[in-house]
Design a protein around this motif. Structure first.
Motif, PDB file in Angstrom:
ATOM      1  N   THR A 165       0.831  -1.207   0.000  1.00  0.00           N
ATOM      2  CA  THR A 165       0.000   0.000   0.000  1.00  0.00           C
ATOM      3  C   THR A 165       0.863   1.255   0.000  1.00  0.00           C
ATOM      4  O   THR A 165       0.598   2.215  -0.739  1.00  0.00           O
ATOM      5  CB  THR A 165      -0.918   0.007   1.232  1.00  0.00           C
ATOM      6  N   ARG A 207       2.481   1.691  -3.453  1.00  0.00           N
ATOM      7  CA  ARG A 207       1.543   2.211  -4.456  1.00  0.00           C
ATOM      8  C   ARG A 207       1.343   3.711  -4.300  1.00  0.00           C
ATOM      9  O   ARG A 207       1.288   4.453  -5.288  1.00  0.00           O
ATOM     10  CB  ARG A 207       0.201   1.476  -4.347  1.00  0.00           C
ATOM     11  N   GLY A 208       1.247   4.176  -3.064  1.00  0.00           N
ATOM     12  CA  GLY A 208       1.121   5.608  -2.841  1.00  0.00           C
ATOM     13  C   GLY A 208       2.357   6.365  -3.288  1.00  0.00           C
ATOM     14  O   GLY A 208       2.254   7.441  -3.905  1.00  0.00           O
ATOM     15  N   ARG A 209       3.529   5.794  -3.003  1.00  0.00           N
ATOM     16  CA  ARG A 209       4.777   6.438  -3.427  1.00  0.00           C
ATOM     17  C   ARG A 209       4.894   6.446  -4.946  1.00  0.00           C
ATOM     18  O   ARG A 209       5.340   7.442  -5.532  1.00  0.00           O
ATOM     19  CB  ARG A 209       5.967   5.698  -2.805  1.00  0.00           C
ATOM     20  N   GLU A 259       2.424   6.508  -7.055  1.00  0.00           N
ATOM     21  CA  GLU A 259       1.480   7.509  -7.560  1.00  0.00           C
ATOM     22  C   GLU A 259       2.071   8.915  -7.466  1.00  0.00           C
ATOM     23  O   GLU A 259       1.917   9.724  -8.389  1.00  0.00           O
ATOM     24  CB  GLU A 259       0.167   7.419  -6.773  1.00  0.00           C
ATOM     25  N   LEU A 260       2.740   9.206  -6.349  1.00  0.00           N
ATOM     26  CA  LEU A 260       3.368  10.511  -6.200  1.00  0.00           C
ATOM     27  C   LEU A 260       4.482  10.712  -7.228  1.00  0.00           C
ATOM     28  O   LEU A 260       4.616  11.795  -7.819  1.00  0.00           O
ATOM     29  CB  LEU A 260       3.927  10.666  -4.781  1.00  0.00           C
TER      30      LEU A 260
END
Length: 340
Positions: free
Chosen positions: A304, A307-309, A311-312
């Motif tokens: 998780t 995935r956030g990293r 996206e950034l």
């Protein structure tokens, strides 16, 4: 209005009011006095529009003086290692198109035209120069085998990658260079460049270019075994960083199987006698199974976070205009071109 792309940088193809695309040739160097002068001259002839930067990495010979005499802009990076040099080059130099090449005079400078043309025409962010050896001695067997093995490993893990992952001859867009979170210190930088492009699914291409022997007096800084191990370690580290879920799930499965293997005789004996005489084994088996569940949970959490990293990183990447956007920005007065 259609965009007119440059054809081998022909001036007559460019709109007279077009804003110029800036091209920079980046050459990291360490003790390349025997080759650097010819490299600078060759790229000056192949790309007369470009600024040529030579970054000297604590050379003990006359690399810097010879490069300056040949017409290059010479700068220094005191931290030893190609990764440090590339990091400094990417941070310091401002351009729209970046050509990076080793300073050992083994790559064909004329191929830079085709590589930049391909980037501009196809709107790519990275173009890799695939080495084609001119002679049997240009590409050492150990290096060739290691390159095939490591390139195949990256393709199998991260998807379709570069045919020649360890090539030192590449063309980058500004969008790639200014969004690359570089961490490598040495020759493993080529691996990190490739995986960064794969992870962000950047448009990429390849151009075959001739690869020749080093000139007399020039020695390779590569060690097939030592640097191969470092590159393999880099791939492993990036696998854990970019693909944490399969890594931790695989670890969890191994621990679970070990736990079941330890528990099998304990359970069998309990079913037969109703007793648990091997209490330490039972405790160990339970502890290993707890570790297995913990590894699985860690993998889910890190996936998780990853995935956030990603996206950034993707958003930051998209915030920088690509080469096609740079060319369109000059309209309606005309398309951008390479500077004359």
């Amino acid at each position: 209005m259609s965009i007119i792309f440059p054809d081998r940088f022909s001036k007559e193809r460019f709109h007279p009011g077009a804003a110029p695309l800036r091209v920079a040739v980046l050459i990291p160097c360490y003790n390349e006095a025997a080759a650097i002068g010819q490299v600078v001259r060759d790229f000056r002839a192949a790309l007369p529009e470009a600024e040529i930067f030579v970054y000297d990495n604590n050379s003990s010979d006359d690399t810097a003086a010879i490069a300056r005499q040949a017409g290059a802009i010479v700068r220094t990076e005191p931290r030893q290692g190609k990764g440090y040099v590339v990091r400094r080059m990417f941070a310091d130099v401002e351009a729209d198109v970046f050509v990076m090449v080793d300073g050992d005079d083994t790559y064909d400078a004329a191929a830079a035209r085709f590589m930049v043309d391909k980037m501009l025409e196809d709107g790519l962010d990275i173009v890799n120069g695939v080495r084609v050896a001119r002679s049997g001695t240009a590409y050492r067997p150990g290096h060739a085998f290691g390159n095939r093995m490591l390139s195949g490993l990256v393709r199998s893990i991260f998807g379709r990658g570069a045919t020649d992952m360890l090539s030192g001859y590449r063309v980058f867009s500004r969008r790639f260079v200014k969004t690359f979170p570089m961490m490598s210190r040495g020759f493993e930088i080529e691996t990190e460049l490739t995986i960064h492009a794969l992870e962000l699914q950047m448009p990429a291409g390849e151009v075959r270019c001739s690869f020749k022997d080093r000139p007399d007096g020039s020695e390779s800084k590569l060690n097939s075994i030592r640097d191969g191990v470092r590159i393999l370690f880099t791939i492993t580290k990036l696998l854990k960083q970019e693909r944490p879920l399969p890594v931790f799930l695989a670890t969890a499965c191994l621990l679970a199987m070990a736990s079941l293997g330890l528990a099998a005789p304990v359970i069998s004996e309990y079913i037969a006698t109703g007793l648990v005489p091997r209490l330490p084994t039972a405790v160990l088996s339970a502890s290993v199974m707890i570790l297995a569940f913990l590894m699985g949970a860690v993998g889910l959490i890190l996936d998780t976070v990853t995935r956030g990293r990603q996206e950034l990183k993707r958003m930051h990447y998209l915030s920088v205009p690509g080469v096609l956007s740079e060319m369109k920005s000059a309209q309606p007065s005309g398309p951008r071109s390479l500077s004359n």
